[in-house]
Scaffold this motif. Structure first.
Motif, PDB file in Angstrom:
ATOM      1  N   THR A 147       1.120  -1.604   0.340  1.00 26.56           N
ATOM      2  CA  THR A 147      -0.272  -0.196   0.133  1.00 26.56           C
ATOM      3  C   THR A 147       0.735   1.414   0.269  1.00 26.56           C
ATOM      4  O   THR A 147       0.727   2.097  -1.072  1.00 26.56           O
ATOM      5  CB  THR A 147      -0.882   0.001   1.129  1.00 26.56           C
ATOM      6  OG1 THR A 147      -1.508  -1.198   1.113  1.00 26.56           O
ATOM      7  CG2 THR A 147      -1.552   0.686   1.174  1.00 26.56           C
TER       8      THR A 147
ATOM      9  N   VAL B 102      -4.268  -6.145  -2.255  1.00 30.12           N
ATOM     10  CA  VAL B 102      -4.094  -5.970  -1.314  1.00 30.12           C
ATOM     11  C   VAL B 102      -5.107  -7.286  -0.524  1.00 30.12           C
ATOM     12  O   VAL B 102      -5.920  -7.099  -0.263  1.00 30.12           O
ATOM     13  CB  VAL B 102      -4.583  -5.019  -1.281  1.00 30.12           C
ATOM     14  CG1 VAL B 102      -4.186  -4.487   1.111  1.00 30.12           C
ATOM     15  CG2 VAL B 102      -3.986  -3.847  -1.627  1.00 30.12           C
TER      16      VAL B 102
ATOM     17  N   ALA C 156      -6.857  -1.160   7.308  1.00 30.89           N
ATOM     18  CA  ALA C 156      -6.685   0.268   6.794  1.00 30.89           C
ATOM     19  C   ALA C 156      -5.410   1.245   7.385  1.00 30.89           C
ATOM     20  O   ALA C 156      -5.185   2.219   6.862  1.00 30.89           O
ATOM     21  CB  ALA C 156      -7.814   1.045   6.118  1.00 30.89           C
TER      22      ALA C 156
ATOM     23  N   LEU D 242      -4.056   6.417  -0.204  1.00 31.54           N
ATOM     24  CA  LEU D 242      -5.293   6.336  -0.905  1.00 31.54           C
ATOM     25  C   LEU D 242      -5.732   6.123  -1.781  1.00 31.54           C
ATOM     26  O   LEU D 242      -6.160   5.537  -2.732  1.00 31.54           O
ATOM     27  CB  LEU D 242      -6.729   5.247   0.251  1.00 31.54           C
ATOM     28  CG  LEU D 242      -5.740   4.052   1.336  1.00 31.54           C
ATOM     29  CD1 LEU D 242      -7.153   3.425   1.793  1.00 31.54           C
ATOM     30  CD2 LEU D 242      -5.388   2.638   0.712  1.00 31.54           C
TER      31      LEU D 242
ATOM     32  N   THR E 222      -6.935  -2.586  -8.431  1.00 30.76           N
ATOM     33  CA  THR E 222      -6.368  -2.906  -6.687  1.00 30.76           C
ATOM     34  C   THR E 222      -8.004  -3.856  -6.718  1.00 30.76           C
ATOM     35  O   THR E 222      -8.830  -3.799  -6.545  1.00 30.76           O
ATOM     36  CB  THR E 222      -6.900  -2.135  -5.867  1.00 30.76           C
ATOM     37  OG1 THR E 222      -5.403  -1.418  -6.780  1.00 30.76           O
ATOM     38  CG2 THR E 222      -6.611  -3.075  -4.796  1.00 30.76           C
TER      39      THR E 222
ATOM     40  N   VAL F 156      -9.411  -6.212  -3.899  1.00 33.25           N
ATOM     41  CA  VAL F 156      -8.675  -6.129  -2.207  1.00 33.25           C
ATOM     42  C   VAL F 156      -9.558  -7.344  -1.477  1.00 33.25           C
ATOM     43  O   VAL F 156     -10.968  -7.728  -2.103  1.00 33.25           O
ATOM     44  CB  VAL F 156      -9.467  -4.862  -1.363  1.00 33.25           C
ATOM     45  CG1 VAL F 156      -9.761  -5.050   0.115  1.00 33.25           C
ATOM     46  CG2 VAL F 156      -8.997  -3.617  -1.755  1.00 33.25           C
TER      47      VAL F 156
ATOM     48  N   PHE G 286     -10.172   0.583   2.035  1.00 33.93           N
ATOM     49  CA  PHE G 286      -9.421   0.205   0.291  1.00 33.93           C
ATOM     50  C   PHE G 286     -10.142   0.268  -0.688  1.00 33.93           C
ATOM     51  O   PHE G 286      -9.708   0.974  -2.012  1.00 33.93           O
ATOM     52  CB  PHE G 286      -8.918  -0.483   0.948  1.00 33.93           C
ATOM     53  CG  PHE G 286      -7.335  -1.353   1.562  1.00 33.93           C
ATOM     54  CD1 PHE G 286      -6.139  -0.776   1.204  1.00 33.93           C
ATOM     55  CD2 PHE G 286      -7.599  -1.520   2.448  1.00 33.93           C
ATOM     56  CE1 PHE G 286      -5.261  -0.736   1.787  1.00 33.93           C
ATOM     57  CE2 PHE G 286      -6.698  -1.801   3.290  1.00 33.93           C
ATOM     58  CZ  PHE G 286      -5.648  -1.091   3.196  1.00 33.93           C
TER      59      PHE G 286
ATOM     60  N   ILE H 226      -9.972   4.018  -2.596  1.00 29.56           N
ATOM     61  CA  ILE H 226      -8.991   3.570  -4.404  1.00 29.56           C
ATOM     62  C   ILE H 226     -10.336   3.743  -5.518  1.00 29.56           C
ATOM     63  O   ILE H 226     -11.267   2.871  -5.045  1.00 29.56           O
ATOM     64  CB  ILE H 226      -7.686   2.140  -3.666  1.00 29.56           C
ATOM     65  CG1 ILE H 226      -7.459   2.074  -2.997  1.00 29.56           C
ATOM     66  CG2 ILE H 226      -7.614   1.655  -5.837  1.00 29.56           C
ATOM     67  CD1 ILE H 226      -6.557   0.874  -2.862  1.00 29.56           C
TER      68      ILE H 226
ATOM     69  N   ALA I 177     -11.247   0.126  -7.380  1.00 25.95           N
ATOM     70  CA  ALA I 177     -10.797  -0.745  -6.307  1.00 25.95           C
ATOM     71  C   ALA I 177     -12.348  -2.409  -6.968  1.00 25.95           C
ATOM     72  O   ALA I 177     -13.668  -1.490  -6.700  1.00 25.95           O
ATOM     73  CB  ALA I 177     -10.770  -0.571  -5.057  1.00 25.95           C
TER      74      ALA I 177
ATOM     75  N   TRP J  87     -13.314  -5.786  -4.187  1.00 26.54           N
ATOM     76  CA  TRP J  87     -13.405  -6.084  -3.308  1.00 26.54           C
ATOM     77  C   TRP J  87     -14.071  -7.677  -3.318  1.00 26.54           C
ATOM     78  O   TRP J  87     -15.183  -7.762  -2.929  1.00 26.54           O
ATOM     79  CB  TRP J  87     -13.791  -5.575  -2.015  1.00 26.54           C
ATOM     80  CG  TRP J  87     -14.007  -5.666  -0.554  1.00 26.54           C
ATOM     81  CD1 TRP J  87     -13.040  -6.586  -0.082  1.00 26.54           C
ATOM     82  CD2 TRP J  87     -14.644  -4.623   0.253  1.00 26.54           C
ATOM     83  NE1 TRP J  87     -13.245  -6.776   1.528  1.00 26.54           N
ATOM     84  CE2 TRP J  87     -13.999  -5.993   1.792  1.00 26.54           C
ATOM     85  CE3 TRP J  87     -14.999  -3.654   0.605  1.00 26.54           C
ATOM     86  CZ2 TRP J  87     -14.364  -5.529   2.669  1.00 26.54           C
ATOM     87  CZ3 TRP J  87     -15.691  -3.259   2.431  1.00 26.54           C
ATOM     88  CH2 TRP J  87     -15.133  -4.381   2.760  1.00 26.54           C
TER      89      TRP J  87
END
Length: 302
Positions: free
Chosen positions: A120, A137, A142, A241, A248, A250, A265, A269, A272, A274
């Protein structure tokens, strides 16, 4: 392929060595290497070896961070917070990339746990990460404030006698007694890995190298997983971030630190995605190996 990269550290009289292992062909046409940063600190790459499932389609670079595994250990620096800094490990990463001739070509990078802290920081510094293509990540909060809040929530869900044992150890600053260690073992089996029989091979690898690099772990993190009192006690990625501009992923598990700790995150971001894996804890890559590799491999090759 295995090797060692010479790493010159200010204040250390002889060059240090970063041990690394390459799985696959770094020069395969059209491929983007994945650099893998293990957790700890003070552990080794061994517990991350399930990621070899991604090869040969994705060339992989594993390495043991300084102070752990097969890389140089510096026990005389135990407790020195001015030496064991995040910047030291970022410089080690850059040195390894240069050694492998990967500074001037696209790379992907994955950080698990403490390795997530490092990636990060690296990815949010444009001067360092100009060649970053995609970021993963894995299982990291965070900020340490969010991490402490998550740990408190998980502790509150433990049986009352286990909580009482942990509380007594905290109050007496006694983290090595049999009662405290037994209580910590209950937490570990619920939230480090749910793999059975216990301990699964990845946990055995992790604990074996933790014991070798305990001086680094206690300096940077603290005496154990429930007591983040080391040099990163005030760390936060949150202000940085929005500087991460690459796609990205997560990824975490339902039995790891509560999702609130990873939420920034996803929120901050820009690109991102997740994924939370059911029936997986901190070692999500081992607890749900096939699903984890499907998500990571799909993300990196999309």
């Amino acid at each position: 392929m295995e090797g060692k990269a010479e790493f010159h550290v200010p204040g250390v009289s002889t060059p240090c060595q970063t041990w690394y292992k390459v799985v696959g062909d770094l020069n395969a046409p059209g491929s983007t290497p994945l650099i893998i940063l293990h957790g700890g600190p003070g552990a080794s790459h061994d517990y991350m070896l399930p990621l070899t499932d991604l090869a040969p389609d994705i060339p992989l670079v594993f390495y043991d961070q300084i102070g752990g595994g097969r890389s140089t250990h510096l026990p005389d620096r135990a407790g020195d917070e001015s030496f064991w800094t995040i910047d030291l490990f970022l410089r080690e990463l850059e040195n390894l990339l240069a050694h492998l001739h990967l500074r001037d070509r696209p790379v992907d990078i994955l950080g698990h746990s403490w390795g997530g802290v490092l990636v990060t920081e690296w990815a949010s510094a444009p001067s360092r990460s100009t060649n970053l293509r995609r970021l993963v990540v894995s299982n990291i909060s965070a900020s340490m404030d969010l991490h402490r809040a998550g740990l408190a929530k998980l502790r509150g869900q433990l049986p009352e006698d286990v909580q009482a044992a942990l509380n007594r150890g905290d109050a007496e600053n006694d983290f090595g007694g049999p009662e405290y260690m037994a209580a910590l073992d209950v937490f570990t089996k619920k939230h480090l890995s749910i793999g059975r029989p216990w301990p699964p091979p990845e946990v055995q690898d992790l604990m074996r190298w933790y014991a070798e690099g305990l001086d680094v772990y206690t300096t940077i993190f603290g005496p154990n997983t429930l007591t983040p009192s080391g040099s990163i006690r005030n760390w936060t990625a949150i202000p940085s971030l929005p500087k991460i501009k690459v796609p990205t992923l997560v990824i975490d598990g339902t039995e790891d630190t509560p999702s609130e700790a990873m939420q920034p995150f996803f929120d901050l971001i820009e690109k991102a995605k997740w994924i939370t894996l059911d029936n997986a804890a901190h070692m999500a890559h081992a607890d749900q190996r096939a699903k984890y590799m499907k998500q990571v491999g799909g993300f990196l090759t999309a």
